[in-house]
Design a protein around this motif. Structure first.
Motif, PDB file in Angstrom:
ATOM      1  N   VAL A  70     -34.319  -3.880  28.374  1.00 18.77           N
ATOM      2  CA  VAL A  70     -33.696  -4.977  27.624  1.00 18.77           C
ATOM      3  C   VAL A  70     -33.220  -6.048  28.596  1.00 18.77           C
ATOM      4  O   VAL A  70     -32.940  -5.770  29.768  1.00 18.77           O
ATOM      5  CB  VAL A  70     -32.496  -4.488  26.777  1.00 18.77           C
ATOM      6  CG1 VAL A  70     -32.931  -3.438  25.768  1.00 18.77           C
ATOM      7  CG2 VAL A  70     -31.380  -3.937  27.664  1.00 18.77           C
ATOM      8  N   ASN A  71     -33.118  -7.266  28.085  1.00 19.24           N
ATOM      9  CA  ASN A  71     -32.526  -8.382  28.817  1.00 19.24           C
ATOM     10  C   ASN A  71     -31.308  -8.852  28.028  1.00 19.24           C
ATOM     11  O   ASN A  71     -31.407  -9.070  26.816  1.00 19.24           O
ATOM     12  CB  ASN A  71     -33.529  -9.518  28.946  1.00 19.24           C
ATOM     13  CG  ASN A  71     -34.858  -9.060  29.519  1.00 19.24           C
ATOM     14  OD1 ASN A  71     -34.909  -8.504  30.612  1.00 19.24           O
ATOM     15  ND2 ASN A  71     -35.939  -9.268  28.777  1.00 19.24           N
TER      16      ASN A  71
ATOM     17  N   VAL B  20     -30.405  -9.852  18.560  1.00 19.16           N
ATOM     18  CA  VAL B  20     -31.424  -9.040  19.232  1.00 19.16           C
ATOM     19  C   VAL B  20     -32.794  -9.587  18.838  1.00 19.16           C
ATOM     20  O   VAL B  20     -33.126  -9.635  17.648  1.00 19.16           O
ATOM     21  CB  VAL B  20     -31.314  -7.553  18.849  1.00 19.16           C
ATOM     22  CG1 VAL B  20     -32.445  -6.757  19.506  1.00 19.16           C
ATOM     23  CG2 VAL B  20     -29.963  -6.981  19.272  1.00 19.16           C
ATOM     24  N   TRP B  21     -33.565 -10.019  19.827  1.00 14.71           N
ATOM     25  CA  TRP B  21     -34.863 -10.652  19.604  1.00 14.71           C
ATOM     26  C   TRP B  21     -36.010  -9.691  19.905  1.00 14.71           C
ATOM     27  O   TRP B  21     -36.040  -9.050  20.950  1.00 14.71           O
ATOM     28  CB  TRP B  21     -34.997 -11.882  20.493  1.00 14.71           C
ATOM     29  CG  TRP B  21     -36.324 -12.579  20.381  1.00 14.71           C
ATOM     30  CD1 TRP B  21     -37.379 -12.485  21.248  1.00 14.71           C
ATOM     31  CD2 TRP B  21     -36.741 -13.481  19.340  1.00 14.71           C
ATOM     32  NE1 TRP B  21     -38.421 -13.264  20.804  1.00 14.71           N
ATOM     33  CE2 TRP B  21     -38.060 -13.886  19.643  1.00 14.71           C
ATOM     34  CE3 TRP B  21     -36.127 -13.980  18.196  1.00 14.71           C
ATOM     35  CZ2 TRP B  21     -38.775 -14.778  18.834  1.00 14.71           C
ATOM     36  CZ3 TRP B  21     -36.833 -14.863  17.384  1.00 14.71           C
ATOM     37  CH2 TRP B  21     -38.136 -15.247  17.703  1.00 14.71           C
TER      38      TRP B  21
ATOM     39  N   SER C 136     -44.488 -10.581  25.289  1.00 15.28           N
ATOM     40  CA  SER C 136     -43.615 -10.194  26.386  1.00 15.28           C
ATOM     41  C   SER C 136     -42.201 -10.709  26.145  1.00 15.28           C
ATOM     42  O   SER C 136     -42.023 -11.849  25.720  1.00 15.28           O
ATOM     43  CB  SER C 136     -44.155 -10.786  27.695  1.00 15.28           C
ATOM     44  OG  SER C 136     -43.179 -10.795  28.714  1.00 15.28           O
ATOM     45  N   PRO C 137     -41.191  -9.887  26.447  1.00 12.91           N
ATOM     46  CA  PRO C 137     -39.810 -10.367  26.338  1.00 12.91           C
ATOM     47  C   PRO C 137     -39.398 -11.243  27.510  1.00 12.91           C
ATOM     48  O   PRO C 137     -38.271 -11.743  27.533  1.00 12.91           O
ATOM     49  CB  PRO C 137     -39.005  -9.068  26.322  1.00 12.91           C
ATOM     50  CG  PRO C 137     -39.820  -8.124  27.146  1.00 12.91           C
ATOM     51  CD  PRO C 137     -41.262  -8.468  26.852  1.00 12.91           C
TER      52      PRO C 137
ATOM     53  N   ILE D  65     -35.794  -7.450  23.743  1.00 10.51           N
ATOM     54  CA  ILE D  65     -36.190  -6.069  24.006  1.00 10.51           C
ATOM     55  C   ILE D  65     -37.698  -5.965  24.197  1.00 10.51           C
ATOM     56  O   ILE D  65     -38.477  -6.785  23.723  1.00 10.51           O
ATOM     57  CB  ILE D  65     -35.744  -5.126  22.865  1.00 10.51           C
ATOM     58  CG1 ILE D  65     -36.570  -5.381  21.599  1.00 10.51           C
ATOM     59  CG2 ILE D  65     -34.255  -5.294  22.582  1.00 10.51           C
ATOM     60  CD1 ILE D  65     -36.291  -4.375  20.484  1.00 10.51           C
ATOM     61  N   SER D  66     -38.105  -4.921  24.897  1.00 12.28           N
ATOM     62  CA  SER D  66     -39.522  -4.608  25.056  1.00 12.28           C
ATOM     63  C   SER D  66     -39.853  -3.365  24.233  1.00 12.28           C
ATOM     64  O   SER D  66     -38.963  -2.623  23.807  1.00 12.28           O
ATOM     65  CB  SER D  66     -39.861  -4.367  26.536  1.00 12.28           C
ATOM     66  OG  SER D  66     -39.134  -3.260  27.040  1.00 12.28           O
TER      67      SER D  66
END
Length: 506
Positions: A107-108, A125-126, A136-137, A157-158
């Protein structure tokens, strides 16, 4: 353990010399960096590539996500983590770079108040799009700094993509990509207070496959405690039927020359598996097949997480306590037909639409309801029809299925792109208020995209995230009512039945 650097004052403002900041998560301390926001002296701290699960490799490739192990000391979170996307599939107009590596479940976090657990800011949260096989996040467009400026902690999130994330594999849990979404949301619930966020005020949002992802989650009973509001941009739902999922697996295994079992597929090199996935999903694929059968790879009805089609779950009242905003652009697929007008003008429109599966009675009604598009030529009609079938029909069905659950609908009509219409993805940089990005904006939104439209679009997102409502009349109170963003002169207005052109297809 390294001593934390000074955290900012409650306003989120820090001295320019404070370059880094550290935060304790449940499994270890992470170090992030401060960056500026647009038009404000509020700074945003970015924590990139924080793992929420162990790398999904080897025996974990087709397993449910496994919690990450704790670490000692301070872990740098200064660069994006590995992405599930490999190379450049070339399927998105959004800059979405691939990052090599195995630890793809990460996560970022972007926050103006790291370390301030009592700040209790709302959380976004995207979930990125990309057809469930790409994306890609790590996109610069998904940077949450300008949501931070407006008091919103943001997380991207990925998740596992393609066959690895969504293919049916005997002996393995289905919907591994969906389980990754859930595991990331569980990470948010456990850790977001440390970044100044409130786990009781989480809004999930995404575009295209990401828009389908958040609608899918809205229809999953087991996920309801993890979020509290939803914004779905151009949702691409899959709801793959079990038999179709098994057929795809057989095609992948046949291409590889192996048995369709977990052990056999785990032994296959990742590159070969992706090649087989592409061969299995591209073979015989045409637009008519997509329109008739929908996406063949994505969340599937597995009887466990996803027990029925999403629209049926929404109709049954799942997620009815949560506000939902959803919509689509006017001409999602127009760019696919760019430059084809001269060729298509000589083919009867009835024949073109008939080949795409539209029968004569519905065809006449559809053309009558879309006279403005017919006047633009055959390519415009075909682009609008595909857009309606793949995206806008789903918007109407989801909104109608919700009944009186709080639901707001919009359309995105800004036509300032080089394609001359409101194409797929064009709303994303306005939604994130990132028109100042140095990457990709002119190619999609034109040379001079209006900041006023970004203010309106991004502002509407902030209102939902902070207040759990939208600023225009609800579809759930008056079915059909639609806010139109970026129409003539880039204005926004409200239409009585903004999806009237789609009705003949329903």
């Amino acid at each position: 353990m390294t001593e934390a650097l000074p955290t900012p004052a409650p306003t989120g403002r820090v001295a320019p010399s404070d370059a880094f900041v550290e935060v304790d998560t449940a499994v270890g301390r992470v170090r992030g960096a401060w960056r500026p926001t647009v038009g404000s002296d509020v700074r945003s701290a970015a924590f990139l590539g924080i793992p929420f699960a162990q790398p999904p490799v080897g025996e974990l490739r087709f397993a449910a996500p496994v919690p990450v192990e704790s670490w000692e000391g301070v872990r740098d979170a200064l660069e994006f983590g590995a992405t599930a996307q490999r190379g450049d599939p070339g399927v998105t107009l959004i800059p979405e770079p691939s990052v090599p590596g195995d630890a793809t479940l990460n996560v970022n976090v972007f926050t103006p108040v790291p370390g301030q657990a009592d700040a209790a800011l709302p959380v976004l949260v995207w979930i990125h799009g990309g057809g469930y096989f790409a994306g890609s996040p790590a996109s610069p467009w998904y940077d949450g700094r300008n949501f931070n400026r407006d008091g919103v902690v943001t997380v991207s999130i990925s998740y596992r993509l393609g066959f690895i994330g969504f293919g049916h594999v005997d002996g393995a849990p289905d919907n591994r990509g969906v389980r990754d979404w859930i595991a990331a949301l569980e990470w948010v619930q456990e850790n977001i207070r440390a970044f100044g966020g409130d786990p009781r005020r989480v809004t999930i949002a995404g575009q295209s496959a990401g828009g389908g992802a958040v609608l899918t989650l809205l229809g999953i009973e087991k996920a309801q405690h993890l979020f509290h509001g939803v914004w779905s941009l151009s949702p691409a739902l899959a709801d793959v039927a079990p038999e179709r999922a098994r057929t795809l697996t057989a095609k992948v295994a046949n291409h590889l020359g192996v048995e369709p079992t977990r052990a056999a597929l785990e032994a296959v090199d990742e590159d070969r598996l992706i090649e087989a996935q592409k061969a299995a999903t591209d073979a015989g694929r045409d637009v008519a097949a997509l329109l008739d059968g929908g996406l063949g790879l994505g969340p599937s009805i597995d009887g466990d997480l996803i027990v029925r089609p999403t629209s049926d779950s929404l109709r049954a009242g799942v997620g009815a306590d949560k506000p939902l905003v959803l919509g689509a652009t006017d001409d999602e697929f127009a760019m696919a037909l760019a430059g084809q007008e001269k060729k298509l003008r000589w083919i009867p429109l009835s024949l073109l639409l008939g080949r795409m599966g539209l029968t004569a009675p519905a065809r006449r009604a559809y053309l009558a309801a879309n006279k403005d598009v017919v006047a633009k030529g055959h390519a415009a009609v075909l682009g609008r029809y595909v857009s309606d079938k793949v995206f806008k029909m789903g918007v109407v069905r989801a909104a109608d299925a919700r009944g009186d659950a709080p639901t707001w609908v919009y359309r995105y009509s800004y036509a300032g792109s080089p394609f001359g219409s409101a194409v797929h993805c064009i709303d994303v940089p306005f939604w994130f208020d990132c028109l100042d990005s140095s990457v990709g904006i002119p190619a999609l939104a034109g040379e001079h995209p209006p900041q006023a439209l970004a203010d309106a679009t991004h502002g509407a997102a902030v209102v939902l995230i902070r207040e759990g409502r939208a600023e225009w009349p609800a579809w759930s109170d008056d079915a059909g009512v639609t806010r139109v963003f970026g129409g003539p002169a880039s204005r926004s207005d409200v239409q009585r039945d903004g999806y009237a052109g789609v009705r003949p297809l329903l």
